[in-house]
Scaffold this motif. Structure first.
Motif, PDB file in Angstrom:
ATOM      1  N   THR A  18      46.965  47.600  50.615  1.00 53.27           N
ATOM      2  CA  THR A  18      46.879  47.389  49.170  1.00 53.27           C
ATOM      3  C   THR A  18      45.627  46.606  48.812  1.00 53.27           C
ATOM      4  OG1 THR A  18      49.268  47.490  48.897  1.00 53.27           O
ATOM      5  CG2 THR A  18      48.032  46.384  47.151  1.00 53.27           C
ATOM      6  N   LEU A  19      45.277  45.606  49.602  1.00 51.17           N
ATOM      7  CA  LEU A  19      44.042  44.851  49.342  1.00 51.17           C
ATOM      8  C   LEU A  19      42.831  45.783  49.411  1.00 51.17           C
ATOM      9  CD1 LEU A  19      44.622  41.542  51.334  1.00 51.17           C
ATOM     10  CD2 LEU A  19      44.690  41.874  48.861  1.00 51.17           C
ATOM     11  N   GLY A  26      38.154  49.089  42.444  1.00 51.79           N
ATOM     12  CA  GLY A  26      37.446  48.143  41.587  1.00 51.79           C
ATOM     13  C   GLY A  26      38.330  47.125  40.896  1.00 51.79           C
ATOM     14  N   LEU A  27      39.555  47.006  41.359  1.00 54.94           N
ATOM     15  CA  LEU A  27      40.464  46.026  40.767  1.00 54.94           C
ATOM     16  C   LEU A  27      40.145  44.615  41.254  1.00 54.94           C
ATOM     17  CD1 LEU A  27      42.823  45.855  38.847  1.00 54.94           C
ATOM     18  CD2 LEU A  27      44.349  46.312  40.747  1.00 54.94           C
ATOM     19  N   VAL A  28      39.677  44.524  42.477  1.00 52.95           N
ATOM     20  CA  VAL A  28      39.197  43.250  43.020  1.00 52.95           C
ATOM     21  C   VAL A  28      37.777  43.448  43.518  1.00 52.95           C
ATOM     22  CG1 VAL A  28      41.491  42.437  43.676  1.00 52.95           C
ATOM     23  CG2 VAL A  28      40.109  43.617  45.341  1.00 52.95           C
ATOM     24  N   LEU A  49      43.878  37.648  42.898  1.00 58.91           N
ATOM     25  CA  LEU A  49      44.932  38.508  43.452  1.00 58.91           C
ATOM     26  C   LEU A  49      46.311  38.102  42.921  1.00 58.91           C
ATOM     27  CD1 LEU A  49      43.765  38.916  47.145  1.00 58.91           C
ATOM     28  CD2 LEU A  49      44.014  40.741  45.451  1.00 58.91           C
ATOM     29  N   ALA A  50      46.555  36.807  42.794  1.00 56.00           N
ATOM     30  CA  ALA A  50      47.836  36.335  42.265  1.00 56.00           C
ATOM     31  C   ALA A  50      48.017  36.815  40.823  1.00 56.00           C
ATOM     32  CB  ALA A  50      47.921  34.814  42.349  1.00 56.00           C
ATOM     33  N   PHE A  51      46.951  36.739  40.037  1.00 56.77           N
ATOM     34  CA  PHE A  51      47.012  37.180  38.646  1.00 56.77           C
ATOM     35  C   PHE A  51      47.254  38.686  38.572  1.00 56.77           C
ATOM     36  CE2 PHE A  51      44.726  38.665  34.791  1.00 56.77           C
ATOM     37  CZ  PHE A  51      45.573  38.111  33.844  1.00 56.77           C
ATOM     38  N   VAL A  52      46.499  39.445  39.338  1.00 60.10           N
ATOM     39  CA  VAL A  52      46.639  40.898  39.359  1.00 60.10           C
ATOM     40  C   VAL A  52      48.054  41.292  39.801  1.00 60.10           C
ATOM     41  CG1 VAL A  52      45.857  42.968  40.603  1.00 60.10           C
ATOM     42  CG2 VAL A  52      44.191  41.381  39.646  1.00 60.10           C
ATOM     43  N   THR A  53      48.581  40.584  40.786  1.00 56.75           N
ATOM     44  CA  THR A  53      49.922  40.872  41.277  1.00 56.75           C
ATOM     45  C   THR A  53      50.952  40.637  40.180  1.00 56.75           C
ATOM     46  OG1 THR A  53      49.288  40.336  43.542  1.00 56.75           O
ATOM     47  CG2 THR A  53      51.638  40.273  43.036  1.00 56.75           C
ATOM     48  N   ARG A  54      50.770  39.603  39.397  1.00 52.15           N
ATOM     49  CA  ARG A  54      51.704  39.338  38.292  1.00 52.15           C
ATOM     50  C   ARG A  54      51.607  40.425  37.226  1.00 52.15           C
ATOM     51  NH1 ARG A  54      50.681  34.153  40.062  1.00 52.15           N
ATOM     52  NH2 ARG A  54      52.594  33.022  40.559  1.00 52.15           N
ATOM     53  N   LEU A  55      50.396  40.877  36.953  1.00 58.04           N
ATOM     54  CA  LEU A  55      50.244  41.969  35.996  1.00 58.04           C
ATOM     55  C   LEU A  55      50.987  43.209  36.492  1.00 58.04           C
ATOM     56  CD1 LEU A  55      46.481  41.720  34.955  1.00 58.04           C
ATOM     57  CD2 LEU A  55      48.497  40.911  33.693  1.00 58.04           C
ATOM     58  N   ARG A  56      50.831  43.503  37.766  1.00 56.74           N
ATOM     59  CA  ARG A  56      51.479  44.686  38.345  1.00 56.74           C
ATOM     60  C   ARG A  56      52.998  44.515  38.364  1.00 56.74           C
ATOM     61  NH1 ARG A  56      51.406  49.444  37.878  1.00 56.74           N
ATOM     62  NH2 ARG A  56      51.981  50.739  39.611  1.00 56.74           N
ATOM     63  N   THR A  57      53.459  43.340  38.730  1.00 53.70           N
ATOM     64  CA  THR A  57      54.893  43.068  38.765  1.00 53.70           C
ATOM     65  C   THR A  57      55.517  43.252  37.386  1.00 53.70           C
ATOM     66  OG1 THR A  57      54.660  41.546  40.620  1.00 53.70           O
ATOM     67  CG2 THR A  57      56.639  41.298  39.284  1.00 53.70           C
ATOM     68  N   PHE A  68      40.777  45.581  32.503  1.00 55.77           N
ATOM     69  CA  PHE A  68      40.716  44.131  32.419  1.00 55.77           C
ATOM     70  C   PHE A  68      39.734  43.574  33.443  1.00 55.77           C
ATOM     71  CE2 PHE A  68      41.928  39.755  32.892  1.00 55.77           C
ATOM     72  CZ  PHE A  68      42.302  39.373  31.617  1.00 55.77           C
ATOM     73  N   ALA A  69      39.802  44.075  34.681  1.00 52.45           N
ATOM     74  CA  ALA A  69      38.907  43.607  35.745  1.00 52.45           C
ATOM     75  C   ALA A  69      37.451  43.907  35.407  1.00 52.45           C
ATOM     76  CB  ALA A  69      39.298  44.251  37.078  1.00 52.45           C
ATOM     77  N   GLN A  70      37.184  45.090  34.851  1.00 50.50           N
ATOM     78  CA  GLN A  70      35.809  45.444  34.483  1.00 50.50           C
ATOM     79  C   GLN A  70      35.297  44.556  33.357  1.00 50.50           C
ATOM     80  OE1 GLN A  70      36.332  49.606  33.646  1.00 50.50           O
ATOM     81  NE2 GLN A  70      36.380  50.165  35.808  1.00 50.50           N
TER      82      GLN A  70
END
Length: 125
Positions: A18-19, A26-28, A49-57, A68-70
């Motif tokens: 996943t990483l 381009g997410l990270v 990664l913690a923030f992105v994981t919360r968004l996905r969760t 958002f990442a871009q």
């Protein structure tokens, strides 16, 4: 501090695959590399990664996470759009929580009902 991909995976709760996938889409950002060419994640990387994981969760679609990442890379001029993405997503999350709360109430009702049925059965036995 720096972390190997295995350590970053462990700390983030994400798999190594996943990483790599998040990096590929381009997410990270690609992490720094050590002298051996291995990925080296920073505390800042793990925070993202913690923030992105919360968004996905919370159910944010990958395409919105990518946007958002871009935008994040474009700096403060994109703060308004990033905020709007989060405001819209928060509304979606709140709606889902309300729906789940209703489902929980139904479950509670049924559990209480079966507790009464069990008591009645014990009283007649």
């Amino acid at each position: 501090m720096s972390y190997s991909i295995a350590q970053a995976a462990q700390r983030s709760g994400l798999s190594i695959d996943t990483l790599r996938y998040y990096e590929r889409i381009g997410l990270v950002d690609p992490p720094a590399r050590d002298s051996g060419g291995r990925r080296s994640y920073s505390d800042e990387d793990l925070g993202w990664l913690a923030f992105v994981t919360r968004l996905r969760t919370t159910g944010m679609p990958i395409r919105m996470m990518r946007e958002f990442a871009q935008l994040r890379h474009k700096g403060d001029l994109t703060a308004g759009r990033r905020k709007q993405i989060l405001v819209d997503h928060r509304a979606d999350v709140r709606a889902r929580i309300a729906e789940l709360q209703t489902c929980l109430e139904v479950l509670d009702y049924k559990i209480d009902h079966y507790a009464v049925v069990e008591r009645d059965l014990e009283a007649t036995a």
